[in-house]
Design a protein around this motif. Structure first.
Motif, PDB file in Angstrom:
ATOM      1  N   HIS A  76       0.827  -1.218  -0.113  1.00 33.82           N
ATOM      2  CA  HIS A  76      -0.004   0.032   0.017  1.00 33.82           C
ATOM      3  C   HIS A  76       0.857   1.249   0.065  1.00 33.82           C
ATOM      4  O   HIS A  76       1.678   1.213   0.726  1.00 33.82           O
ATOM      5  CB  HIS A  76      -0.998  -0.195   1.051  1.00 33.82           C
ATOM      6  CG  HIS A  76      -0.502  -0.056   2.524  1.00 33.82           C
ATOM      7  ND1 HIS A  76      -0.056   1.230   3.232  1.00 33.82           N
ATOM      8  CD2 HIS A  76       0.005  -1.137   3.107  1.00 33.82           C
ATOM      9  CE1 HIS A  76       0.372   0.841   4.524  1.00 33.82           C
ATOM     10  NE2 HIS A  76       0.537  -0.621   4.454  1.00 33.82           N
ATOM     11  N   ASP A 109       6.100   1.424   6.711  1.00 33.79           N
ATOM     12  CA  ASP A 109       4.729   1.089   6.493  1.00 33.79           C
ATOM     13  C   ASP A 109       3.969   2.039   5.633  1.00 33.79           C
ATOM     14  O   ASP A 109       3.665   3.001   5.852  1.00 33.79           O
ATOM     15  CB  ASP A 109       3.751   1.357   7.694  1.00 33.79           C
ATOM     16  CG  ASP A 109       2.708   0.878   7.851  1.00 33.79           C
ATOM     17  OD1 ASP A 109       2.449   0.136   6.921  1.00 33.79           O
ATOM     18  OD2 ASP A 109       1.923   0.961   8.966  1.00 33.79           O
ATOM     19  N   GLU A 143      -5.104   0.781   2.862  1.00 32.48           N
ATOM     20  CA  GLU A 143      -5.057   0.006   3.500  1.00 32.48           C
ATOM     21  C   GLU A 143      -5.224   0.633   5.079  1.00 32.48           C
ATOM     22  O   GLU A 143      -5.774  -0.075   5.923  1.00 32.48           O
ATOM     23  CB  GLU A 143      -3.613  -0.652   3.283  1.00 32.48           C
ATOM     24  CG  GLU A 143      -3.345  -1.938   4.321  1.00 32.48           C
ATOM     25  CD  GLU A 143      -3.071  -1.549   5.999  1.00 32.48           C
ATOM     26  OE1 GLU A 143      -3.132  -2.652   6.447  1.00 32.48           O
ATOM     27  OE2 GLU A 143      -2.498  -0.745   5.929  1.00 32.48           O
ATOM     28  N   THR A 171       4.698  -6.191   7.093  1.00 30.51           N
ATOM     29  CA  THR A 171       4.777  -6.632   8.624  1.00 30.51           C
ATOM     30  C   THR A 171       6.313  -6.450   9.022  1.00 30.51           C
ATOM     31  O   THR A 171       7.226  -5.763   8.421  1.00 30.51           O
ATOM     32  CB  THR A 171       4.335  -8.153   8.698  1.00 30.51           C
ATOM     33  OG1 THR A 171       5.394  -9.101   7.711  1.00 30.51           O
ATOM     34  CG2 THR A 171       3.051  -8.382   8.633  1.00 30.51           C
ATOM     35  N   ALA A 172       6.600  -6.782  10.329  1.00 29.33           N
ATOM     36  CA  ALA A 172       7.967  -6.411  10.878  1.00 29.33           C
ATOM     37  C   ALA A 172       8.902  -7.559  11.052  1.00 29.33           C
ATOM     38  O   ALA A 172       8.439  -8.833  11.039  1.00 29.33           O
ATOM     39  CB  ALA A 172       7.767  -5.895  12.144  1.00 29.33           C
ATOM     40  N   ILE A 188      -9.511  -7.118  12.619  1.00 28.82           N
ATOM     41  CA  ILE A 188     -10.068  -5.713  13.363  1.00 28.82           C
ATOM     42  C   ILE A 188     -11.302  -5.460  13.240  1.00 28.82           C
ATOM     43  O   ILE A 188     -11.869  -5.945  11.803  1.00 28.82           O
ATOM     44  CB  ILE A 188      -9.039  -4.808  12.853  1.00 28.82           C
ATOM     45  CG1 ILE A 188      -9.012  -3.443  13.532  1.00 28.82           C
ATOM     46  CG2 ILE A 188      -8.949  -4.509  11.192  1.00 28.82           C
ATOM     47  CD1 ILE A 188      -7.860  -2.357  13.422  1.00 28.82           C
ATOM     48  N   ASP A 389       1.656 -11.956  14.424  1.00 31.32           N
ATOM     49  CA  ASP A 389       1.937 -10.577  14.935  1.00 31.32           C
ATOM     50  C   ASP A 389       0.356 -10.066  15.125  1.00 31.32           C
ATOM     51  O   ASP A 389      -0.622 -10.494  14.951  1.00 31.32           O
ATOM     52  CB  ASP A 389       2.476  -9.890  13.839  1.00 31.32           C
ATOM     53  CG  ASP A 389       3.384  -8.782  14.464  1.00 31.32           C
ATOM     54  OD1 ASP A 389       3.155  -8.337  15.524  1.00 31.32           O
ATOM     55  OD2 ASP A 389       4.642  -8.392  13.643  1.00 31.32           O
ATOM     56  N   GLY A 391      -0.584  -6.861  14.580  1.00 36.04           N
ATOM     57  CA  GLY A 391      -1.167  -5.707  13.574  1.00 36.04           C
ATOM     58  C   GLY A 391      -2.137  -6.584  12.427  1.00 36.04           C
ATOM     59  O   GLY A 391      -2.472  -7.835  12.611  1.00 36.04           O
ATOM     60  N   ILE A 393      -3.775  -6.618   8.490  1.00 37.59           N
ATOM     61  CA  ILE A 393      -3.960  -6.142   7.038  1.00 37.59           C
ATOM     62  C   ILE A 393      -5.147  -6.878   6.685  1.00 37.59           C
ATOM     63  O   ILE A 393      -5.552  -8.028   6.510  1.00 37.59           O
ATOM     64  CB  ILE A 393      -2.909  -6.906   5.998  1.00 37.59           C
ATOM     65  CG1 ILE A 393      -1.312  -6.525   6.875  1.00 37.59           C
ATOM     66  CG2 ILE A 393      -2.862  -6.247   4.886  1.00 37.59           C
ATOM     67  CD1 ILE A 393      -0.166  -7.004   6.021  1.00 37.59           C
ATOM     68  N   ILE A 419       6.256   2.781  13.406  1.00 30.53           N
ATOM     69  CA  ILE A 419       5.418   2.660  12.265  1.00 30.53           C
ATOM     70  C   ILE A 419       4.074   3.418  12.995  1.00 30.53           C
ATOM     71  O   ILE A 419       3.912   3.099  14.095  1.00 30.53           O
ATOM     72  CB  ILE A 419       4.957   1.506  11.679  1.00 30.53           C
ATOM     73  CG1 ILE A 419       4.593   0.301  12.698  1.00 30.53           C
ATOM     74  CG2 ILE A 419       6.246   1.136  10.872  1.00 30.53           C
ATOM     75  CD1 ILE A 419       3.911  -0.884  11.607  1.00 30.53           C
ATOM     76  N   HIS A 420       3.451   4.147  12.524  1.00 29.89           N
ATOM     77  CA  HIS A 420       2.044   4.831  13.096  1.00 29.89           C
ATOM     78  C   HIS A 420       2.619   5.989  14.098  1.00 29.89           C
ATOM     79  O   HIS A 420       1.606   6.511  14.642  1.00 29.89           O
ATOM     80  CB  HIS A 420       1.057   4.099  13.832  1.00 29.89           C
ATOM     81  CG  HIS A 420       0.544   3.086  12.511  1.00 29.89           C
ATOM     82  ND1 HIS A 420      -0.745   2.492  12.716  1.00 29.89           N
ATOM     83  CD2 HIS A 420       0.856   2.641  11.476  1.00 29.89           C
ATOM     84  CE1 HIS A 420      -1.018   2.008  11.670  1.00 29.89           C
ATOM     85  NE2 HIS A 420      -0.113   1.826  10.863  1.00 29.89           N
TER      86      HIS A 420
HETATM   87  N1  BES Z   1       1.648  -2.678   8.230  1.00 29.69           N
HETATM   88  C1  BES Z   1       0.671  -2.616   9.091  1.00 29.69           C
HETATM   89  C2  BES Z   1       0.292  -3.840   9.722  1.00 29.69           C
HETATM   90  C3  BES Z   1       1.271  -4.706  10.594  1.00 29.69           C
HETATM   91  C4  BES Z   1       2.272  -3.924  10.995  1.00 29.69           C
HETATM   92  C5  BES Z   1       1.122  -5.992  10.643  1.00 29.69           C
HETATM   93  C6  BES Z   1       3.485  -4.698  11.820  1.00 29.69           C
HETATM   94  C7  BES Z   1       2.251  -6.573  11.448  1.00 29.69           C
HETATM   95  C8  BES Z   1       3.159  -5.930  11.863  1.00 29.69           C
HETATM   96  C9  BES Z   1      -0.736  -2.197   8.262  1.00 29.69           C
HETATM   97  O1  BES Z   1      -0.425  -0.910   7.462  1.00 29.69           O
HETATM   98  C10 BES Z   1      -1.432  -1.387   9.335  1.00 29.69           C
HETATM   99  O2  BES Z   1      -1.134  -0.684  10.050  1.00 29.69           O
HETATM  100  N2  BES Z   1      -2.713  -1.691   9.407  1.00 29.69           N
HETATM  101  C11 BES Z   1      -3.714  -1.383  10.276  1.00 29.69           C
HETATM  102  C12 BES Z   1      -4.884  -1.717   9.680  1.00 29.69           C
HETATM  103  C13 BES Z   1      -6.006  -0.672  10.204  1.00 29.69           C
HETATM  104  C14 BES Z   1      -5.824   0.603  10.018  1.00 29.69           C
HETATM  105  C15 BES Z   1      -7.479  -1.193   9.572  1.00 29.69           C
HETATM  106  C16 BES Z   1      -3.641  -1.880  11.777  1.00 29.69           C
HETATM  107  O3  BES Z   1      -3.216  -3.006  11.927  1.00 29.69           O
HETATM  108  O4  BES Z   1      -4.017  -1.102  12.616  1.00 29.69           O
END
Ligand code: BES
Ligand code: ZN
Length: 447
Positions: A76, A109, A143, A171-172, A188, A389, A391, A393, A419-420
């Motif tokens: 993404h 990310d 995403e 992912t990480a 989620i 993990d 998080g 997707i 990230i974030h």
């Molecule tokens: N890249 C992440 C997901 C991730 C990061 C998974 C590290 C495992 C390890 C992805 O971009 C993400 O942040 N997804 C969001 C989805 C949500 C906003 C619908 C999340 O997990 O909060």
């Protein structure tokens, strides 16, 4: 392909403020998608930008050789908002390279990770003219807001997207920056609550004691979500949870050892103590157990000093992280029923559900799982750990449902990539390692 200096390209990519959740950035998402299309067609792929009701999807593919397997590489180009801006050492969309890292929103990310795949393909094509497999790139711009338009896009382009597997680096790596194959991600489900009370903000002296305070009601409601140890109290919440297999508990224990235990996680999170459900290790709680989290809360006076007010409303934003085989819709309904039952008279509880995506889990010992592990080992020099993990997707379960294939998660983000958060960064060695990894991966998958 010498003009494709990897770090130069990455900096260009990172300069687009492609924040999908903020409507004012729609033009930036468009420009970023167009930039990707040009890059992908410049390396010899047939590339196109497809508009959707939201941000566009970028598609690119090599010619389809029916004798070869087809790998769909998903990523993404949208990013999370950079807020809080004052947390950044330098501005989030002005990439900075220092101490072996590149800092910018989206560095890990997911721009650095997806670009590594593109540059890997470019390198192989530049040297050999062909790839060992057919490749399709599917790079979306939504995403970070739950991929609201991607399922329809997959349905409409099902034939064009037909493939043998999906490969994803979003992912990480494992703690200690050790290579890892992630075989499960949490799902989620998002929900927003508004507690509405009096018709207007009231004088808290004249009405306090006579009228329910929406902020207090909301705080009490939120407090009913968990017991004191963090176990979720919504009836039925854990009913569908798939228990951990013995080999998974062993993998989690191995990971914990390799990762430096709870101390390393405390350090990453910047806390003095960890907290959570009893009976599971921290790594298990993150990857294999569902949670209910409050992501935001508001209501009442927020300015300087005091204001004696009984606010008319309060809100909270929640997300539930889910594991196999919980159904997001079932969880959202159960949560709403539970919260409504406990809402006192005198206020109105409004519940809005948001995006959702089911959890995803695959078999890391499958043919392609083993190929992915070889690719990681080949590029990073040690056997990858197996990771679940925490998080999400959100499109993973849908990819399986619509295209009928598994997704293999070869994460490249350093665990301290933030990230974030402010000062998001990617280790340059991970980015360059990702380019190598793509080449080994395509070779292994083509065997
Ligand atoms: N890249 C992440 C997901 C991730 C990061 C998974 C590290 C495992 C390890 C992805 O971009 C993400 O942040 N997804 C969001 C989805 C949500 C906003 C619908 C999340 O997990 O909060
Ligand atoms: Zn993200």
């Amino acid at each position: 392909m010498d003009q494709l200096d990897p770090l130069h390209k990455l900096q260009e990519f990172l300069r687009f403020p492609s924040v999908s959740t903020q409507p004012e950035h729609a033009p930036d998402l468009l420009c970023c998608a167009e930039w990707l299309r040009e890059l992908l067609s410049g390396i010899g792929l047939t590339a196109s930008v497809h508009s959707t009701p939201g941000s566009p999807v970028v598609l690119a593919a090599t010619p389809r050789d029916p004798a070869k397997r087809t790998v769909l590489i998903y990523g993404h180009y949208d990013v999370q908002p950079p807020d809080p801006l004052d947390g950044w050492t330098t501005p989030p969309f002005e990439p900075r390279i220092t101490d072996g890292r590149i800092y910018a929103r989206g560095a890990a990310d997911n721009k650095g990770q997806i670009l590594a795949h593109i540059l890997g393909v470019a390198k192989t094509l530049g040297e050999k003219g062909v790839l060992p497999v057919n490749v399709i790139f599917l790079i979306e711009g939504e995403e970070e807001i739950g991929s609201p338009n991607l399922a329809d896009f997959l349905r409409e382009h099902r034939e064009e997207l037909a493939c043998d597997l999906v490969a994803i680096s979003d992912t990480a790596m494992a703690p200690g920056n050790k290579p890892a194959l992630t075989y499960a991600l949490r799902g989620i489900a998002a929900m927003e609550l508004i507690v509405r009370g009096p018709a207007r903000d009231l004088h808290s002296g004249l009405f306090g004691g006579a009228v329910a305070n929406p902020v207090t009601v909301l705080a009490r409601l939120l407090a009913t979500l968990h017991d004191a140890k963090g176990r979720v109290l919504i009836p039925g919440f854990y009913d569908a949870v798939r228990p951990l297999a013995p080999w998974e508990r062993k993998a989690a224990a191995d990971l914990e050892k390799a990762a430096g235990g709870d101390a390393a996680i405390k350090e990453l999170a910047g806390v003095t103590d960890l907290f959570g459900e009893e009976g599971f290790s921290t790594i298990e709680r993150i990857g294999a157990r569902p949670t209910a989290e409050v992501n935001g809360i508001g209501g009442g006076y927020q300015g300087a000093g005091t204001k004696t007010v009984l606010p008319k409303e309060a809100f909270a934003k929640l997300t539930f992280r889910l594991v196999a085989d919980q159904d997001p819709a079932v969880i959202l309904t159960a949560a709403e029923e539970y919260l409504r039952k406990q809402t006192p008279p005198g206020v109105l509880l409004e519940v809005m559900t948001g995006h959702s995506g089911a959890a995803y889990q695959n078999d890391p010992n499958s043919r392609d799982g083993l190929a992915a592990r070889k690719a990681l080992a080949g590029a990073f020099g040690s056997e990858p750990l197996l990771l679940r993990d925490g998080g999400s997707i959100p499109i993973l379960a849908t990819l399986k449902e619509i295209l009928g294939v598994d997704s293999h998660l070869l994460g490249l983000a350093n665990p301290d990539s933030r990230i974030h958060s402010p000062d998001e960064n990617m280790l340059i060695e991970n980015f360059l390692g990702g380019i190598r990894m793509n080449r080994v991966l395509l070779e292994e998958l083509g065997k």
